[in-house]
Design a protein around this motif. Sequence first.
Motif, mmCIF file in Angstrom:
data_model
loop_
_atom_site.group_PDB
_atom_site.id
_atom_site.type_symbol
_atom_site.label_atom_id
_atom_site.label_comp_id
_atom_site.label_asym_id
_atom_site.label_seq_id
_atom_site.Cartn_x
_atom_site.Cartn_y
_atom_site.Cartn_z
ATOM 1 N N LYS A 42 -56.851 8.556 64.858
ATOM 2 C CA LYS A 42 -55.311 9.877 64.130
ATOM 3 C C LYS A 42 -55.362 10.911 62.867
ATOM 4 N N TRP A 43 -56.075 10.297 62.144
ATOM 5 C CA TRP A 43 -55.836 11.019 61.244
ATOM 6 C C TRP A 43 -57.312 12.382 61.449
ATOM 7 N N THR A 44 -58.493 12.302 61.594
ATOM 8 C CA THR A 44 -58.707 12.865 62.383
ATOM 9 C C THR A 44 -58.268 14.514 62.774
ATOM 10 N N TRP A 45 -57.989 14.270 64.019
ATOM 11 C CA TRP A 45 -57.107 14.700 65.182
ATOM 12 C C TRP A 45 -56.187 15.596 64.472
ATOM 13 N N THR A 46 -55.445 14.716 63.156
ATOM 14 C CA THR A 46 -53.826 16.292 62.419
ATOM 15 C C THR A 46 -55.199 17.202 61.812
ATOM 16 N N VAL A 47 -56.803 16.677 61.316
ATOM 17 C CA VAL A 47 -57.035 17.921 60.942
ATOM 18 C C VAL A 47 -57.764 18.560 61.874
ATOM 19 N N VAL A 48 -57.970 18.466 62.861
ATOM 20 C CA VAL A 48 -58.758 19.847 63.575
ATOM 21 C C VAL A 48 -57.376 20.134 63.736
ATOM 22 N N GLN A 49 -55.791 19.791 64.219
ATOM 23 C CA GLN A 49 -55.446 20.896 64.490
ATOM 24 C C GLN A 49 -55.290 21.725 63.555
ATOM 25 N N PHE A 50 -55.237 21.303 62.380
ATOM 26 C CA PHE A 50 -55.106 22.543 60.688
ATOM 27 C C PHE A 50 -55.971 23.541 61.200
ATOM 28 N N THR A 51 -57.100 23.523 62.050
ATOM 29 C CA THR A 51 -58.263 24.916 61.897
ATOM 30 C C THR A 51 -57.483 25.418 63.023
ATOM 31 N N PHE A 52 -57.118 24.899 63.499
ATOM 32 C CA PHE A 52 -56.399 25.969 64.637
ATOM 33 C C PHE A 52 -57.014 27.526 64.896
ATOM 34 N N LEU A 53 -56.192 27.996 63.770
ATOM 35 C CA LEU A 53 -57.030 29.591 63.570
ATOM 36 C C LEU A 53 -56.806 29.822 61.994
ATOM 37 N N LYS A 54 -57.157 28.682 61.461
ATOM 38 C CA LYS A 54 -57.320 28.800 59.937
ATOM 39 C C LYS A 54 -58.185 30.259 59.693
ATOM 40 N N PHE A 55 -59.153 30.745 60.203
ATOM 41 C CA PHE A 55 -60.684 31.485 60.030
ATOM 42 C C PHE A 55 -60.702 32.836 61.143
ATOM 43 N N ASN A 56 -59.711 33.073 61.562
ATOM 44 C CA ASN A 56 -59.549 34.406 62.104
ATOM 45 C C ASN A 56 -59.608 35.869 61.220
ATOM 46 N N ILE A 57 -58.895 35.268 60.617
ATOM 47 C CA ILE A 57 -58.736 36.010 59.326
ATOM 48 C C ILE A 57 -60.572 36.687 58.505
ATOM 49 N N PHE A 58 -60.826 35.752 58.993
ATOM 50 C CA PHE A 58 -62.021 36.319 58.103
ATOM 51 C C PHE A 58 -63.022 37.095 59.152
ATOM 52 N N TYR A 59 -62.629 37.202 60.314
ATOM 53 C CA TYR A 59 -63.703 38.177 61.698
ATOM 54 C C TYR A 59 -62.227 39.588 61.637
ATOM 55 N N GLY A 60 -62.056 40.053 60.830
ATOM 56 C CA GLY A 60 -61.807 41.018 60.406
ATOM 57 C C GLY A 60 -62.408 42.405 60.087
ATOM 58 N N VAL A 61 -63.317 42.391 59.185
ATOM 59 C CA VAL A 61 -63.840 43.328 58.767
ATOM 60 C C VAL A 61 -65.221 43.164 59.348
ATOM 61 N N ALA A 62 -65.159 44.636 59.487
ATOM 62 C CA ALA A 62 -67.317 44.698 60.081
ATOM 63 C C ALA A 62 -68.309 44.089 59.663
ATOM 64 N N ASP A 63 -68.081 44.462 58.333
ATOM 65 C CA ASP A 63 -69.277 44.060 57.112
ATOM 66 C C ASP A 63 -69.431 42.582 57.103
ATOM 67 N N PHE A 64 -68.775 41.023 57.900
ATOM 68 C CA PHE A 64 -68.687 39.896 58.290
ATOM 69 C C PHE A 64 -70.060 40.400 58.891
ATOM 70 N N TYR A 65 -70.168 41.478 60.000
ATOM 71 C CA TYR A 65 -71.582 41.118 60.822
ATOM 72 C C TYR A 65 -72.039 41.520 60.273
ATOM 73 N N GLY A 66 -73.833 41.153 60.900
ATOM 74 C CA GLY A 66 -75.586 41.466 60.772
ATOM 75 C C GLY A 66 -75.719 40.423 59.768
ATOM 76 N N SER A 67 -76.963 41.633 59.308
ATOM 77 C CA SER A 67 -77.779 41.150 58.546
ATOM 78 C C SER A 67 -77.466 40.121 57.226
ATOM 79 N N HIS A 68 -77.727 39.108 56.896
ATOM 80 C CA HIS A 68 -76.944 38.409 55.639
ATOM 81 C C HIS A 68 -78.114 37.970 54.405
ATOM 82 N N PRO A 69 -78.381 37.485 53.932
ATOM 83 C CA PRO A 69 -80.024 37.656 52.400
ATOM 84 C C PRO A 69 -79.400 35.646 53.296
ATOM 85 N N TRP A 70 -80.720 34.425 53.031
ATOM 86 C CA TRP A 70 -81.888 33.872 54.137
ATOM 87 C C TRP A 70 -79.658 32.441 53.637
#
Length: 374
Positions: free
Chosen positions: A110-138
């Motif tokens: 029950k609690w695992t399902w709860t935290v799964v639902q809380f992740t539904f959109l949280k990471f979208n904001i980090f997809y907004g900047v072009a510099d977040f794509y491409g090559s990065h250090p190891w």
Amino acid sequence: MKVLTLINCLLVQTSFVPDEYWQSVEVSHRMVFKYPLTTSSAAVGLDYYYYYYYYYYLTTYKYSKENPKTLCTSGTDIWLPRIIQALLAAFADVKFFFLVQSLEGRDVAKWTWTVVQFTFLKFNIFYGVADFYGSHPWHWYFTQGFAVVIGPHLPLFLYGCTLAFRRYKILLAAVIWTLVVYSLLPHKEFRFIYPVLPFCMVFCGISLANLKAWRRTAAFTLLLSNLVAALYTGLIHQRGTLDVMSHLQTLCNVRGISSLPQPDILFLMPCHSTPFYSHVHCPMKMKFLECPPDLGEEGYVNEADRFYDNPLHWLRTSFPYKSSLPTHLVLFDVLEKEISVFLQGNNFVRTAQIFHTHFPEGKVGGSIFIYERH
């Protein structure tokens, strides 16, 4: 679970990344309707035919082809593929719940399902900047990527690791192994490590189940932090690239009226910035700056890079005669000043300004402009 997933599906008015359309609905739409009629966007045919294209083909677009008036006016051709995919995601959530229940019991499930639902959109904001794509250090996945993907769940994950390390050391090893393997690749994106999130949620669920006194406080904190980010990223951030397609869809009504110039739209934006024919659903002429992969050709530079190296020169050489000019230009506001001479000299007038993001960066502006040639 299904209800929450459908609400999420219908709530989102924004876009993530180009693959969201160009490796899904654009391919399916092309399979059925054979748009575009020109070769300018033939690159869409190179995208992967994932399993769910089959569902799109059998449901939305096949029916849409047989009932064009109904779907074109209601927008079902845009929303039905989303709903189908949301139902598939909800089914995965249900199976995940029962899997955890079989391993840890109903309380942890029950609690695992709860935290799964809380992740539904949280990471979208980090997809907004072009510099977040491409090559990065190891070390990027360890120092930034993983922390961003798991977000405010990180403390629960770490606590869960201390509680259930012996029982689920294989799951933890899978998470670490995935991060290590992807760290060896120069091209890194947040979404590449997203498949490890369900493993992490098992540890988070174990944490909440064992917190007892602080359980409700922790759950409320997670809900609040994720909900604020979800509403902003789902309703506001990066919505312009979808809104502009709704605006352009009205030009479909012009087709077939001989007294008016037929729409000829050029997207002067980073390639694949917007959806395409799947969101206008009529075969009017459209073209964007292309960026096919480098197949080893010496001195290869794609069209989008050539344009941004010298936008004014590219426009003048690509359209030496007024008769060859498009009727509409779509561009981010950051490009307007650089090509203003071309716009004024060829009688282009701004007819629409559409909000996109509060965080413009690089070639991606805060607003999208539509220019029409008079």
